[in-house]
Design an enzyme around this catalytic site. Structure first.
Site, short mmCIF file in Angstrom:
data_model
loop_
_atom_site.label_atom_id
_atom_site.label_comp_id
_atom_site.label_asym_id
_atom_site.label_seq_id
_atom_site.Cartn_x
_atom_site.Cartn_y
_atom_site.Cartn_z
N GLN A 181 0.79 -1.28 -0.05
CA GLN A 181 -0.11 0.02 -0.03
C GLN A 181 0.65 1.29 -0.04
O GLN A 181 0.39 2.42 0.15
CB GLN A 181 -0.95 -0.03 1.14
N CYS A 327 -9.64 -9.46 0.80
CA CYS A 327 -9.24 -10.37 0.89
C CYS A 327 -10.07 -11.52 2.18
O CYS A 327 -10.19 -12.53 2.00
CB CYS A 327 -7.60 -10.76 1.08
N1 PLP Z 1 -0.42 -6.79 1.75
C1 PLP Z 1 -1.27 -6.03 1.45
C2 PLP Z 1 -0.92 -4.83 2.53
C3 PLP Z 1 -2.47 -5.97 0.57
O1 PLP Z 1 -3.26 -4.89 0.66
C4 PLP Z 1 -2.50 -6.96 -0.18
C5 PLP Z 1 -3.73 -7.15 -0.93
O2 PLP Z 1 -4.89 -6.75 -0.78
C6 PLP Z 1 -1.48 -8.15 -0.37
C7 PLP Z 1 -0.42 -8.02 0.45
C8 PLP Z 1 -1.75 -9.26 -1.31
O3 PLP Z 1 -1.53 -8.77 -2.40
P1 PLP Z 1 -2.08 -9.83 -3.59
O4 PLP Z 1 -3.24 -9.94 -3.39
O5 PLP Z 1 -2.00 -8.54 -4.94
O6 PLP Z 1 -0.89 -10.76 -3.87
#
Ligand code: PLP
Length: 383
Positions: A181, A327
């Site tokens: 972020q 997520c």
């Molecule tokens: N870390 C953070 C702080 C995130 O906001 C996200 C996604 O929402 C992730 C890791 C994981 O990213 P990705 O789903 O693109 O692998």
């Protein structure tokens, strides 16, 4: 949506693809389809542009091109960082993370603990600030890796990674940062910081989904996560996502160029919106407001109201936000981030996250404000 355009306030979940990124990608989805590992001219041409994209990204991040590895995104990078470092350091089997990490980190850390690794989860205070005394106590000569989130995806709270990284470095602990972020939002040159590894995903800064990478500082020992070929100097096998990487580099370039203008605008919009919501809802909590926060994120909790219900009512009217991280949006229960911050019981289910971006404007936020008031009143009435 009565012909009105949607108001998208969910940029921490994902961002729209920047037009410059789309333009940069299209030729490599059309004619530039050759495999960059092929030794014919078409392949060599693609390889050249692909490596130019790596050089551009590295210069924007303040690192060397050889320290930048491309893959499917931050979830893979975080898996690689934690598992790859611990595997390379059998004498230091302990992993330390904070309680407010993204599930991509917490889940890996817990599974490593199930396999016999020592794990310490460091708490945060009511504002989301890391408990530094607890961190210092957790770090020892058995610790192989410390992994911390730079800008929290739910609250926007920023950890002081420069100071925390120095503590880790003095103890010989590899420091991994979840930079998802923060990249493209005013990130200083990484070479100047005590950060050894940094994970990122293109879709959080105007690039396409399913592509990202890991910065690995020269000299850091890390085993590969994915075997199978020579790609990425043998450290991450698999045919490269050429259009994705080219789009990602173009998106990061735009994000970096636009940030100095965007940051004060987003901060002003966020603050005005926060003030308006506080005025409309006197019981409102603003989660993380006692800590330094990234400019675009506002996480609030309504007293005695289901945040999820607010999100659904807003979505029906074309205002998109979220009640936790995307997520975990389908999980039951309150956010682990807000739970770790000790959100009071009568607010714990009331959280809503608004994350602003390039297209956010005063009119959209005014519409969101009115619909929030309507949704909260409606939910309060049905009890
Ligand atoms: N870390 C953070 C702080 C995130 O906001 C996200 C996604 O929402 C992730 C890791 C994981 O990213 P990705 O789903 O693109 O692998």
């Amino acid at each position: 949506m009565n012909g009105q355009e949607a108001v998208y306030l969910d940029h921490n979940s994902t961002t729209p693809v920047h037009p410059a990124a789309l333009e940069a990608m299209l030729p490599f989805l059309r004619e530039g389809y050759a495999n960059p590992s092929s030794i014919h001219v078409a392949g060599e041409n693609v390889r050249r542009v692909f490596e130019d994209a790596r050089a551009l990204m590295a210069s924007l991040m303040g690192i060397r091109p050889a320290e930048l590895y491309f893959n499917s995104g931050a979830t893979e990078s975080i898996n690689w960082a934690l598992r790859g470092v611990l595997e390379a350091r059998p004498a230091r089997p302990k992993v330390v993370v904070s309680a407010v990490e993204h599930s991509a980190t917490l889940d890996v850390a817990r599974r490593l603990a199930e396999r016999g690794h020592e794990l310490t989860v460091v708490p945060v205070d009511r504002s989301g600030n890391l408990d530094e005394a607890a961190l210092i106590e957790a770090l020892d000569e058995r610790t192989g890796i410390l992994s911390l989130i730079w800008a929290n995806n739910e609250t926007g709270v920023l950890f002081d990674v420069a100071r925390l990284g120095r503590i880790a470095r003095e103890l010989g602990i590899v420091f991994h940062v979840d930079g998802v972020q923060k990249l493209g939002k005013g990130m200083p040159a990484l070479a100047d910081l005590p950060i050894d590894l940094l994970s990122f995903s293109a879709h959080k800064f105007g690039g396409p989904k399913g592509v990202g990478g890991l910065y690995v500082r020269r000299g850091v020992s890390i085993r590969p996560l994915i075997w199978g070929g020579h790609h990425e100097t043998g450290r991450r096998a698999g045919t490269e996502n050429v259009p994705g990487v080219i789009g990602m580099a173009a998106a990061l370039e735009q994000a970096v160029v636009e940030w100095p203008e965007k940051a004060p605008r987003l901060r002003a919009l966020r603050e005005a919106f926060e003030g308006a919501l506080r005025a409309d809802h006197p019981d409102l909590l603003v989660n993380g407001s006692g800590a330094p926060r990234i400019e675009n994120t506002l996480n609030v909790a309504f007293r005695g109201i289901e945040g999820h219900g607010v999100v659904l009512r807003l979505a029906q009217k074309g205002v998109y936000c979220s009640s936790g991280s995307a997520c975990t949006a389908h999980d039951d229960g309150p956010s682990h981030v807000l739970a770790a911050m000790g959100l009071p019981g009568d607010h714990i289910h009331g959280a809503v996250r608004f994350s602003l971006g390039a297209g956010t404007d005063v009119e959209g936020l005014a519409r969101a404000r009115a619909l929030i008031a309507e949704a909260v009143a409606g939910l309060a009435a049905v009890g």
